[in-house]
Design a protein around this motif. Structure first.
Motif: not given
Length: 119
Positions: A10-32
């Motif tokens: 699901l992460r890759v399908a949403k365009g989040h190539e790296s785990q690190r970038e996705f973790a930052n996205f979840v923290t900064n944009n989704l508030g978790c």
């Protein structure tokens, strides 16, 4: 509890190539707040998510928590409410809450268990 086994897909399908970038996205944009290490563990079947993270990811990916955890192959956020059922006007987070409640009640009472009768 089974660990999440569909996060990477699901992460890759949403365009989040790296785990690190996705973790930052979840923290900064989704508030978790979540670390790269947590995402890595989840994707490699080595971790158990908090309920907050599980709910956040299910909402973001628009799937049920059961789908994330591999309990079902139906990737609809609310599998019980398809084709203009009552509740279609609900926002996605409310549909997820209804789906979660339905799954908990089904697990608790199951077919022919308890005193709740099917209509």
């Amino acid at each position: 509890m089974r660990t999440l086994n569909r996060v990477k897909e699901l992460r890759v399908a949403k365009g989040h190539e790296s785990q690190r970038e996705f973790a930052n996205f979840v923290t900064n944009n989704l508030g978790c707040p979540v670390s790269y290490g947590t995402i890595n563990k989840l994707e490699n079947q080595n971790g158990n998510p908090t309920w907050e993270l599980l709910d956040t990811l299910a909402t973001y990916f628009q799937v049920s928590t059961d789908y994330l955890m591999g309990r079902t192959n139906k990737n609809l956020a609310v599998a019980a409410h398809v084709d203009e059922e009552p509740g279609d006007e609900l926002p996605p987070e409310a549909k997820i809450a209804v789906d979660t409640f339905y799954n908990k009640m089904r697990a608790l009472y199951g077919k022919n268990k308890g005193t709740v009768e099917n209509s």
